[in-house]
Design a protein around this motif. Sequence first.
Motif, PDB file in Angstrom:
ATOM      1  N   SER A   1      34.606  44.787  54.244  1.00 21.05           N
ATOM      2  CA  SER A   1      33.507  45.747  54.110  1.00 21.05           C
ATOM      3  C   SER A   1      32.733  45.541  52.818  1.00 21.05           C
ATOM      4  CB  SER A   1      34.049  47.181  54.161  1.00 21.05           C
ATOM      5  OG  SER A   1      34.720  47.428  55.371  1.00 21.05           O
ATOM      6  N   SER A   2      33.445  45.249  51.724  1.00 25.76           N
ATOM      7  CA  SER A   2      32.761  45.040  50.445  1.00 25.76           C
ATOM      8  C   SER A   2      33.711  44.403  49.447  1.00 25.76           C
ATOM      9  CB  SER A   2      32.209  46.347  49.873  1.00 25.76           C
ATOM     10  OG  SER A   2      33.262  47.241  49.559  1.00 25.76           O
ATOM     11  N   VAL A   3      33.124  43.698  48.499  1.00 23.49           N
ATOM     12  CA  VAL A   3      33.839  43.174  47.328  1.00 23.49           C
ATOM     13  C   VAL A   3      32.999  43.570  46.122  1.00 23.49           C
ATOM     14  CG1 VAL A   3      34.705  41.130  46.121  1.00 23.49           C
ATOM     15  CG2 VAL A   3      34.791  41.220  48.628  1.00 23.49           C
ATOM     16  N   THR A   4      33.551  44.430  45.268  1.00 24.11           N
ATOM     17  CA  THR A   4      32.792  44.980  44.155  1.00 24.11           C
ATOM     18  C   THR A   4      33.474  44.675  42.830  1.00 24.11           C
ATOM     19  OG1 THR A   4      32.087  46.811  45.580  1.00 24.11           O
ATOM     20  CG2 THR A   4      31.751  47.074  43.206  1.00 24.11           C
ATOM     21  N   VAL A   5      32.698  44.183  41.877  1.00 21.44           N
ATOM     22  CA  VAL A   5      33.213  43.947  40.523  1.00 21.44           C
ATOM     23  C   VAL A   5      32.927  45.199  39.693  1.00 21.44           C
ATOM     24  CG1 VAL A   5      33.050  42.516  38.453  1.00 21.44           C
ATOM     25  CG2 VAL A   5      32.862  41.467  40.727  1.00 21.44           C
ATOM     26  N   ASP A   6      33.987  45.806  39.173  1.00 20.59           N
ATOM     27  CA  ASP A   6      33.886  47.074  38.459  1.00 20.59           C
ATOM     28  C   ASP A   6      33.901  46.880  36.938  1.00 20.59           C
ATOM     29  OD1 ASP A   6      34.193  48.419  41.020  1.00 20.59           O
ATOM     30  OD2 ASP A   6      36.335  47.971  40.864  1.00 20.59           O
ATOM     31  N   ASN A   7      33.633  47.975  36.244  1.00 22.08           N
ATOM     32  CA  ASN A   7      33.764  48.057  34.784  1.00 22.08           C
ATOM     33  C   ASN A   7      32.861  47.098  34.015  1.00 22.08           C
ATOM     34  OD1 ASN A   7      35.743  49.993  35.260  1.00 22.08           O
ATOM     35  ND2 ASN A   7      37.434  48.559  34.997  1.00 22.08           N
ATOM     36  N   LEU A   8      31.750  46.706  34.602  1.00 26.57           N
ATOM     37  CA  LEU A   8      30.773  45.895  33.885  1.00 26.57           C
ATOM     38  C   LEU A   8      30.073  46.751  32.821  1.00 26.57           C
ATOM     39  CD1 LEU A   8      29.253  44.073  36.977  1.00 26.57           C
ATOM     40  CD2 LEU A   8      30.628  42.999  35.188  1.00 26.57           C
ATOM     41  N   PRO A   9      29.571  46.119  31.741  1.00 27.11           N
ATOM     42  CA  PRO A   9      29.531  44.669  31.507  1.00 27.11           C
ATOM     43  C   PRO A   9      30.812  44.147  30.883  1.00 27.11           C
ATOM     44  CG  PRO A   9      28.388  45.806  29.742  1.00 27.11           C
ATOM     45  CD  PRO A   9      28.806  46.873  30.732  1.00 27.11           C
ATOM     46  N   TYR A  10      31.017  42.834  31.072  1.00 22.98           N
ATOM     47  CA  TYR A  10      32.099  42.124  30.415  1.00 22.98           C
ATOM     48  C   TYR A  10      31.508  41.275  29.285  1.00 22.98           C
ATOM     49  CZ  TYR A  10      34.554  43.131  34.839  1.00 22.98           C
ATOM     50  OH  TYR A  10      35.115  43.744  35.940  1.00 22.98           O
ATOM     51  N   THR A  11      32.374  40.794  28.420  1.00 20.44           N
ATOM     52  CA  THR A  11      31.957  39.899  27.347  1.00 20.44           C
ATOM     53  C   THR A  11      32.388  38.482  27.684  1.00 20.44           C
ATOM     54  OG1 THR A  11      32.145  41.630  25.678  1.00 20.44           O
ATOM     55  CG2 THR A  11      32.175  39.358  24.893  1.00 20.44           C
ATOM     56  N   ALA A  12      31.458  37.541  27.561  1.00 13.21           N
ATOM     57  CA  ALA A  12      31.772  36.139  27.844  1.00 13.21           C
ATOM     58  C   ALA A  12      31.427  35.284  26.631  1.00 13.21           C
ATOM     59  CB  ALA A  12      31.006  35.643  29.061  1.00 13.21           C
ATOM     60  N   SER A  13      32.201  34.222  26.445  1.00 11.26           N
ATOM     61  CA  SER A  13      31.915  33.270  25.367  1.00 11.26           C
ATOM     62  C   SER A  13      32.084  31.865  25.897  1.00 11.26           C
ATOM     63  CB  SER A  13      32.834  33.508  24.174  1.00 11.26           C
ATOM     64  OG  SER A  13      34.188  33.289  24.523  1.00 11.26           O
ATOM     65  N   VAL A  14      31.265  30.943  25.381  1.00  8.65           N
ATOM     66  CA  VAL A  14      31.364  29.537  25.767  1.00  8.65           C
ATOM     67  C   VAL A  14      31.267  28.689  24.510  1.00  8.65           C
ATOM     68  CG1 VAL A  14      28.884  29.389  26.274  1.00  8.65           C
ATOM     69  CG2 VAL A  14      30.453  27.692  27.236  1.00  8.65           C
ATOM     70  N   THR A  15      32.210  27.774  24.355  1.00  7.46           N
ATOM     71  CA  THR A  15      32.244  26.919  23.172  1.00  7.46           C
ATOM     72  C   THR A  15      31.476  25.624  23.424  1.00  7.46           C
ATOM     73  OG1 THR A  15      34.224  25.672  23.789  1.00  7.46           O
ATOM     74  CG2 THR A  15      34.558  27.809  22.695  1.00  7.46           C
ATOM     75  N   SER A  16      31.222  24.907  22.339  1.00  9.41           N
ATOM     76  CA  SER A  16      30.553  23.618  22.467  1.00  9.41           C
ATOM     77  C   SER A  16      31.353  22.648  23.326  1.00  9.41           C
ATOM     78  CB  SER A  16      30.322  23.017  21.082  1.00  9.41           C
ATOM     79  OG  SER A  16      29.371  23.776  20.357  1.00  9.41           O
ATOM     80  N   GLY A  17      32.660  22.841  23.390  1.00  7.41           N
ATOM     81  CA  GLY A  17      33.491  21.981  24.224  1.00  7.41           C
ATOM     82  C   GLY A  17      33.476  22.359  25.692  1.00  7.41           C
ATOM     83  N   GLY A  18      32.817  23.478  26.036  1.00  5.63           N
ATOM     84  CA  GLY A  18      32.729  23.889  27.440  1.00  5.63           C
ATOM     85  C   GLY A  18      33.785  24.875  27.877  1.00  5.63           C
ATOM     86  N   ALA A  19      34.602  25.369  26.937  1.00  8.88           N
ATOM     87  CA  ALA A  19      35.615  26.369  27.297  1.00  8.88           C
ATOM     88  C   ALA A  19      34.944  27.737  27.462  1.00  8.88           C
ATOM     89  CB  ALA A  19      36.688  26.443  26.223  1.00  8.88           C
ATOM     90  N   LEU A  20      35.202  28.378  28.584  1.00  5.83           N
ATOM     91  CA  LEU A  20      34.586  29.663  28.915  1.00  5.83           C
ATOM     92  C   LEU A  20      35.654  30.742  28.983  1.00  5.83           C
ATOM     93  CD1 LEU A  20      32.079  31.285  29.991  1.00  5.83           C
ATOM     94  CD2 LEU A  20      32.789  30.583  32.283  1.00  5.83           C
ATOM     95  N   THR A  21      35.376  31.879  28.360  1.00  6.96           N
ATOM     96  CA  THR A  21      36.297  33.012  28.374  1.00  6.96           C
ATOM     97  C   THR A  21      35.539  34.275  28.745  1.00  6.96           C
ATOM     98  OG1 THR A  21      37.643  32.010  26.632  1.00  6.96           O
ATOM     99  CG2 THR A  21      37.963  34.350  27.042  1.00  6.96           C
ATOM    100  N   VAL A  22      36.104  35.048  29.652  1.00  3.88           N
ATOM    101  CA  VAL A  22      35.536  36.348  30.022  1.00  3.88           C
ATOM    102  C   VAL A  22      36.545  37.419  29.649  1.00  3.88           C
ATOM    103  CG1 VAL A  22      34.592  37.780  31.868  1.00  3.88           C
ATOM    104  CG2 VAL A  22      34.264  35.289  31.929  1.00  3.88           C
ATOM    105  N   SER A  23      36.089  38.405  28.884  1.00  2.00           N
ATOM    106  CA  SER A  23      36.967  39.476  28.395  1.00  2.00           C
ATOM    107  C   SER A  23      36.448  40.830  28.846  1.00  2.00           C
ATOM    108  CB  SER A  23      37.037  39.434  26.862  1.00  2.00           C
ATOM    109  OG  SER A  23      37.453  38.170  26.405  1.00  2.00           O
ATOM    110  N   PRO A  24      37.327  41.830  28.936  1.00  2.00           N
ATOM    111  CA  PRO A  24      36.882  43.169  29.337  1.00  2.00           C
ATOM    112  C   PRO A  24      35.872  43.747  28.348  1.00  2.00           C
ATOM    113  CG  PRO A  24      39.272  42.979  29.438  1.00  2.00           C
ATOM    114  CD  PRO A  24      38.787  41.767  28.720  1.00  2.00           C
ATOM    115  N   GLY A  25      35.020  44.621  28.868  1.00  2.00           N
ATOM    116  CA  GLY A  25      34.094  45.344  28.017  1.00  2.00           C
ATOM    117  C   GLY A  25      34.641  46.713  27.683  1.00  2.00           C
TER     118      GLY A  25
END
Length: 212
Positions: A111-135
């Motif tokens: 029926s639905s897929v919902t992403v809750d509790n936005l916004p999140y914090t994201a960071s990306v390094t020069s090496g391409g490592a990506l991290t998403v953390s709770p807001g």
Amino acid sequence: MRTRILLALAGSAAALSLTAVPASAATPVLTTSAGAVAVGDVVTAPLASGTSATLYSSATGTSGVKCTTSQFTASVTSNPDAPGTATESVSGHSFTASSCTSNVLGVTGVSSVTVDNLPYTASVTSGGALTVSPGSAGAIQTTVKLSTLLGSITCVYQASGLTGTASNADSSINFTNQQFTKVSGSSLCFASGYFTAKYAPVTDGGAAVSVN
């Protein structure tokens, strides 16, 4: 005469030594063909063509939920010179329910897929490592509503954080088997969900984003 020549040469050398040599322009972590991605710019990406986002019950299994249409939206909050770490605020992450299917026994539809509790914090390094953390709103959370033979059920999953990689080959970001844990839902909801997806291209105003 010899003294004059020596003085003239010394003056020329001094003038050359004082001539400023332009420094190489710094390159920010996030750029497009038009230049630096500005703080405040909104970057977006759909699922890479021909791929699906999946939330499976195990890291090696194929039972769970699969969606073929999804998109994320994020605002750039910092973009320092490379090498460094750029940050973003993830304000949107959507899944189109009509593109989602489930092969879980007893489930007849999504029926639905919902992403809750936005916004999140994201960071990306020069090496391409990506991290998403709770807001500030709480944990990273996804709510999946399923239709079953016994009626509708709601499954809620949470994660403390997500890690992925960014690639300049196709301006993509990739998540592989990111584990979520069920925090509520019926026995038809699997205990853990493993999220895998590739989003590409990541664009800023239609221009592909590169990581430096």
